[in-house]
Write a protein that holds these residues in place. Structure first.
Motif, PDB file in Angstrom:
ATOM      1  N   ALA A 198     -22.874  19.921 -22.678  1.00 56.49           N
ATOM      2  CA  ALA A 198     -23.925  19.494 -21.748  1.00 56.49           C
ATOM      3  C   ALA A 198     -23.355  18.538 -20.700  1.00 56.49           C
ATOM      4  O   ALA A 198     -23.669  18.641 -19.502  1.00 56.49           O
ATOM      5  N   ASP A 199     -22.490  17.602 -21.153  1.00 56.82           N
ATOM      6  CA  ASP A 199     -21.858  16.675 -20.208  1.00 56.82           C
ATOM      7  C   ASP A 199     -20.799  17.374 -19.368  1.00 56.82           C
ATOM      8  O   ASP A 199     -20.749  17.187 -18.150  1.00 56.82           O
ATOM      9  N   TYR A 200     -19.947  18.169 -20.006  1.00 53.96           N
ATOM     10  CA  TYR A 200     -18.879  18.843 -19.274  1.00 53.96           C
ATOM     11  C   TYR A 200     -19.435  19.753 -18.176  1.00 53.96           C
ATOM     12  O   TYR A 200     -18.896  19.806 -17.066  1.00 53.96           O
ATOM     13  N   ARG A 201     -20.492  20.479 -18.493  1.00 53.61           N
ATOM     14  CA  ARG A 201     -21.064  21.396 -17.492  1.00 53.61           C
ATOM     15  C   ARG A 201     -21.638  20.602 -16.309  1.00 53.61           C
ATOM     16  O   ARG A 201     -21.547  21.029 -15.161  1.00 53.61           O
ATOM     17  N   ARG A 202     -22.206  19.454 -16.610  1.00 57.26           N
ATOM     18  CA  ARG A 202     -22.722  18.610 -15.525  1.00 57.26           C
ATOM     19  C   ARG A 202     -21.570  18.029 -14.702  1.00 57.26           C
ATOM     20  O   ARG A 202     -21.624  17.990 -13.468  1.00 57.26           O
ATOM     21  N   TYR A 203     -20.510  17.597 -15.388  1.00 59.56           N
ATOM     22  CA  TYR A 203     -19.353  17.039 -14.687  1.00 59.56           C
ATOM     23  C   TYR A 203     -18.660  18.086 -13.825  1.00 59.56           C
ATOM     24  O   TYR A 203     -18.060  17.756 -12.801  1.00 59.56           O
ATOM     25  N   PHE A 204     -18.707  19.331 -14.253  1.00 56.47           N
ATOM     26  CA  PHE A 204     -18.053  20.406 -13.493  1.00 56.47           C
ATOM     27  C   PHE A 204     -18.684  20.530 -12.101  1.00 56.47           C
ATOM     28  O   PHE A 204     -18.004  20.922 -11.146  1.00 56.47           O
ATOM     29  N   LEU A 205     -19.967  20.199 -11.999  1.00 61.78           N
ATOM     30  CA  LEU A 205     -20.673  20.253 -10.720  1.00 61.78           C
ATOM     31  C   LEU A 205     -20.699  18.894 -10.023  1.00 61.78           C
ATOM     32  O   LEU A 205     -20.837  18.827  -8.795  1.00 61.78           O
ATOM     33  N   SER A 206     -20.595  17.816 -10.798  1.00 62.47           N
ATOM     34  CA  SER A 206     -20.635  16.466 -10.241  1.00 62.47           C
ATOM     35  C   SER A 206     -19.666  15.598 -11.047  1.00 62.47           C
ATOM     36  O   SER A 206     -20.041  15.065 -12.086  1.00 62.47           O
ATOM     37  N   ASP A 207     -18.436  15.494 -10.566  1.00 61.94           N
ATOM     38  CA  ASP A 207     -17.377  14.824 -11.333  1.00 61.94           C
ATOM     39  C   ASP A 207     -17.678  13.345 -11.538  1.00 61.94           C
ATOM     40  O   ASP A 207     -18.123  12.654 -10.616  1.00 61.94           O
ATOM     41  N   PRO A 208     -17.455  12.824 -12.778  1.00 64.15           N
ATOM     42  CA  PRO A 208     -17.749  11.412 -13.045  1.00 64.15           C
ATOM     43  C   PRO A 208     -16.779  10.436 -12.373  1.00 64.15           C
ATOM     44  O   PRO A 208     -17.067   9.248 -12.276  1.00 64.15           O
ATOM     45  N   ASP A 209     -15.621  10.919 -11.918  1.00 67.65           N
ATOM     46  CA  ASP A 209     -14.662  10.061 -11.223  1.00 67.65           C
ATOM     47  C   ASP A 209     -15.249   9.650  -9.870  1.00 67.65           C
ATOM     48  O   ASP A 209     -15.590  10.519  -9.050  1.00 67.65           O
ATOM     49  N   PRO A 210     -15.392   8.349  -9.607  1.00 64.92           N
ATOM     50  CA  PRO A 210     -15.984   7.892  -8.335  1.00 64.92           C
ATOM     51  C   PRO A 210     -15.268   8.438  -7.101  1.00 64.92           C
ATOM     52  O   PRO A 210     -15.869   8.541  -6.026  1.00 64.92           O
TER      53      PRO A 210
END
Length: 391
Positions: free
Chosen positions: A120-132
């Motif tokens: 769930a987190d990875y799929r979200r990060y794939f579209l919106s990376d957590p790295d600022p």
């Protein structure tokens, strides 16, 4: 690559020994969790063996699956999953004709990002990376078009299938390998439902999955060997098409046997049936009801959760009892969804101290699957997560 060529020239005949020593160092660094040194050693290995595909395959897999698991914070794990995918992509750039490296890159993006416990987190990060540094946008190195991970995985599998036509692979049986793009489309449609999306976009995703499966993959030609006889077959063949290519009754029987064997090996009939079942309006409503039950349970709205779970159970009870869809009871993911609805419904009765009705929708499925330890463990794991979120 100039630096790679220079290293190989300087080493002369000692390249093999140097490579062996580097691999030994890499293995030791992995055991000691010295990640920065591992990256440096890996870079040295690929300079010495840039066209040895196993170097890219092993180290990309190691970064995405092993190294990522050593970190506690989910964004840190995702960083290393990305590093694995990026490493494999670099391998593709150095070995553009490679069928297997295209496949491996797609596998990390499809499987590790889409099916990990942190999916769930990875799929979200794939579209919106957590790295600022990415300002809420995707990392364009691994997601250049800002797609869902399953659609990006599908693109890589399509590229792998293109190359497979001229350069055979040795990972899967060819009939399974050629199915991977269509299977990614199925993954995408299922993920939309899991995310609580049940509108026209989800229906179109399932319709595209049906087309990919029956009109694309199902019409490909496979060279089948049954006993000592050979046949060119398609997985989607009508009786008339079988008769046209068969010259004798024995020939016809042999072709039918080959088609049946390949359909069983690829689970072809199940996925075709699943695509048609998901096109039914009642199926979408059953998925929606179970999603609402989970949300209501987490919010401690127990009456709403019980009612929604029951509606979902009713919908799937009707679907799975239909003769044309009864084979769906063999699919674990769908059954897990059904049994999770039952688990929520059952738990609310028990907590309230109320008698559970003697008969209810999907009771037969609950009794059928009780002996499937792996499936029930997955259902209990999902329910436990809901229970903890609820508390």
């Amino acid at each position: 690559d100039a630096s790679s060529a220079a290293m190989n020239l300087v080493l002369l005949g000692m390249r093999g020994m140097a490579v062996n020593l580097l691999w030994m160092d890499l293995d030791q660094q992995k055991d000691m969790k010295r990640w920065a040194e591992m990256q440096a050693t890996t870079e040295s290995i690929v300079r010495l063996q840039p066209h040895y595909e196993k170097v890219w395959d092993f180290n990309g897999w190691n970064l995405a699956y092993n190294t990522s698991a050593e970190w506690d914070a989910v964004p840190d794990r995702y960083y290393w999953v990305k590093q694995g995918a990026k490493f494999l992509k670099r391998g593709v750039e150095r070995n553009k004709r490679s069928t297997e490296l295209h496949y491996r890159t797609g596998k990390v993006i499809q499987h590790k990002i889409g099916y990990a416990d942190e999916a769930a987190d990875y799929r979200r990060y794939f579209l919106s990376d957590p790295d600022p540094a990415y300002e809420g946008k995707p990392d364009l190195v691994i997601n250049p078009e800002g797609k869902d991970n399953f659609l990006e995985g599908k693109r890589w599998f399509e590229l792998a299938c293109e190359r497979e036509l001229s350069r055979p692979q040795h990972i899967l049986d060819r009939s399974l390998f050629r199915a991977t793009p269509a299977r990614c489309q199925f993954d995408y449609a299922q993920a939309l439902q899991k995310d609580g999306k049940f509108g026209e976009g989800t229906r179109e995703a399932w319709d595209q999955a049906r087309k990919d499966w029956t009109e694309g993959y199902g019409r490909e030609i496979f060279h089948a060997l049954i006993g000592s006889e050979e046949s060119d077959i398609r997985l989607e063949m009508t009786d008339e098409e079988i008769k046209q290519i068969a010259s004798t009754p024995d020939d016809e029987q042999r072709v039918r046997k080959a088609v049946d064997a390949y359909q069983k090996m690829t689970n072809y009939r199940y996925w075709r049936m699943r695509a048609y079942a998901e096109a039914e309006p009642e199926t979408a409503e059953a998925h929606r009801a179970i999603f609402e039950a989970k949300q209501a349970y987490k919010a401690q709205e127990f009456d709403n959760a019980r009612n929604a779970a029951y509606r979902g159970m009713e919908g799937f009870d009707k679907l799975l009892k239909s003769p044309e869809y009864e084979m769906l009871t063999d699919e674990d993911l769908l059954c897990e969804e059904c049994l999770l609805a039952w688990k929520i419904w059952d738990d609310i009765y028990q907590v309230a101290g109320e008698k559970i009705p003697d008969d209810y929708p999907l009771k037969w499925l609950v009794e059928l699957k009780q002996g499937n330890d792996q499936l029930m463990a997955n259902v209990n794991k999902q329910f436990k997560r809901l229970f903890l979120e609820n508390r």
